[in-house]
Design a protein around this motif. Sequence first.
Motif, mmCIF file in Angstrom:
data_model
loop_
_atom_site.group_PDB
_atom_site.id
_atom_site.type_symbol
_atom_site.label_atom_id
_atom_site.label_comp_id
_atom_site.label_asym_id
_atom_site.label_seq_id
_atom_site.Cartn_x
_atom_site.Cartn_y
_atom_site.Cartn_z
ATOM 1 N N GLU A 80 0.316 -1.495 -0.149
ATOM 2 C CA GLU A 80 0.652 0.045 -0.169
ATOM 3 C C GLU A 80 0.533 1.172 0.022
ATOM 4 O OE1 GLU A 80 -0.179 -2.897 1.983
ATOM 5 O OE2 GLU A 80 -2.508 -3.996 2.007
ATOM 6 N N ALA A 81 2.355 0.928 0.739
ATOM 7 C CA ALA A 81 2.599 2.490 0.933
ATOM 8 C C ALA A 81 4.033 2.689 -0.723
ATOM 9 C CB ALA A 81 4.087 2.152 1.871
ATOM 10 N N LEU A 82 4.254 1.153 -1.084
ATOM 11 C CA LEU A 82 4.218 2.042 -2.252
ATOM 12 C C LEU A 82 3.704 2.089 -3.707
ATOM 13 C CD1 LEU A 82 6.465 -1.772 -2.939
ATOM 14 C CD2 LEU A 82 7.441 1.050 -2.482
ATOM 15 N N ALA A 83 2.148 1.887 -3.316
ATOM 16 C CA ALA A 83 1.290 2.250 -4.240
ATOM 17 C C ALA A 83 1.077 3.369 -4.061
ATOM 18 C CB ALA A 83 -0.122 1.428 -4.157
ATOM 19 N N LEU A 84 0.773 3.865 -2.940
ATOM 20 C CA LEU A 84 0.931 5.432 -2.599
ATOM 21 C C LEU A 84 2.259 6.317 -2.785
ATOM 22 C CD1 LEU A 84 -0.713 5.408 0.699
ATOM 23 C CD2 LEU A 84 -1.589 6.449 -1.137
ATOM 24 N N ALA A 85 3.016 5.606 -3.530
ATOM 25 C CA ALA A 85 4.418 6.461 -3.621
ATOM 26 C C ALA A 85 4.144 6.634 -5.077
ATOM 27 C CB ALA A 85 5.537 5.752 -2.997
ATOM 28 N N GLU A 86 3.718 5.621 -5.874
ATOM 29 C CA GLU A 86 3.919 5.547 -6.652
ATOM 30 C C GLU A 86 2.425 6.516 -8.000
ATOM 31 O OE1 GLU A 86 3.355 1.842 -8.957
ATOM 32 O OE2 GLU A 86 5.049 1.480 -7.528
ATOM 33 N N ARG A 87 2.181 6.925 -7.133
ATOM 34 C CA ARG A 87 0.914 7.610 -7.455
ATOM 35 C C ARG A 87 1.421 9.441 -7.126
ATOM 36 N NH1 ARG A 87 -3.892 5.702 -4.460
ATOM 37 N NH2 ARG A 87 -4.521 7.603 -3.991
ATOM 38 N N HIS A 88 2.111 9.127 -6.404
ATOM 39 C CA HIS A 88 2.644 10.740 -5.746
ATOM 40 C C HIS A 88 3.403 11.434 -6.681
ATOM 41 C CE1 HIS A 88 4.648 14.035 -3.563
ATOM 42 N NE2 HIS A 88 5.958 13.342 -3.604
ATOM 43 N N HIS A 89 4.171 10.332 -7.263
ATOM 44 C CA HIS A 89 5.694 10.508 -8.311
ATOM 45 C C HIS A 89 5.284 10.445 -9.692
ATOM 46 C CE1 HIS A 89 8.764 9.489 -5.685
ATOM 47 N NE2 HIS A 89 8.509 8.268 -4.919
ATOM 48 N N ALA A 90 4.203 9.843 -9.621
ATOM 49 C CA ALA A 90 3.481 9.988 -11.111
ATOM 50 C C ALA A 90 2.534 11.697 -10.836
ATOM 51 C CB ALA A 90 1.819 9.459 -11.251
ATOM 52 N N LEU A 91 2.613 12.440 -9.853
ATOM 53 C CA LEU A 91 1.841 13.995 -10.281
ATOM 54 C C LEU A 91 3.383 15.045 -10.013
ATOM 55 C CD1 LEU A 91 -0.694 13.211 -7.995
ATOM 56 C CD2 LEU A 91 -1.486 13.431 -10.247
ATOM 57 N N ALA A 92 4.090 14.174 -10.182
ATOM 58 C CA ALA A 92 5.667 15.530 -9.705
ATOM 59 C C ALA A 92 5.659 16.241 -10.511
ATOM 60 C CB ALA A 92 7.021 14.092 -9.400
ATOM 61 N N PRO A 93 5.012 16.101 -11.783
ATOM 62 C CA PRO A 93 5.404 16.936 -13.194
ATOM 63 C C PRO A 93 4.338 18.070 -12.658
ATOM 64 C CG PRO A 93 4.949 14.799 -14.187
ATOM 65 C CD PRO A 93 5.366 14.066 -12.435
ATOM 66 N N LEU A 94 3.344 17.683 -12.503
ATOM 67 C CA LEU A 94 2.011 18.760 -12.153
ATOM 68 C C LEU A 94 2.964 20.023 -10.809
ATOM 69 C CD1 LEU A 94 -0.784 19.423 -12.383
ATOM 70 C CD2 LEU A 94 -1.253 18.519 -10.226
ATOM 71 N N TYR A 95 3.591 19.067 -9.703
ATOM 72 C CA TYR A 95 3.907 20.116 -9.083
ATOM 73 C C TYR A 95 4.897 20.583 -9.458
ATOM 74 C CZ TYR A 95 1.423 17.181 -5.454
ATOM 75 O OH TYR A 95 0.156 15.652 -5.580
#
Length: 173
Positions: free
Chosen positions: A81-96
């Motif tokens: 679950e923690a890895l899945a959240l990290a992957e979602r966060h990294h997917a949004l990195a270009p947006l930030y």
Amino acid sequence: MMLSLRFAIAFEDLYSRAGLGKVDAAFLDFLGEADAALKAHLEGGRAAPAALAAKDEAELLLALGPHLEDFLGELFGIRAEALALAERHHALAPLYACKRMFVQKRALRQVKPAEAEAVDGPALEAELAALFGESFSELAFARRVAEWEGDEAANAESLKKAARYAAWAVLTP
């Protein structure tokens, strides 16, 4: 369902000083397996905290963060679950990055509020979507802007349109 912890730690251990000592020992073992030099650095910092300069302490804490995150995922059995959240966060990195570096530091400085109000936002959005080659979204915008910034000379006009759109989106209702 009873929460089951790893590393021979019981849930009740989280509520006592002796139990927290077990958690700390398990973390040190976990850290030592992953990065023995970092474990030694942490132990050195603990042995002589006054000898650790503020910058070195900050660097140590930043280096420990990913290992602590991994340890907690293992301890509580939530690694996937923690890895899945990290992957979602990294997917949004270009947006930030786009919001911070392009919108705030570039678009809002280049395009004045009066100019932004004069922009036909929906028409410019459609024009940008055509340039993107995909439907318009904040993430598509961020990815394209980052791509265009890689060769600003060749993409000056596209970046100008993106800046106008970003200013319009931020400064108008």
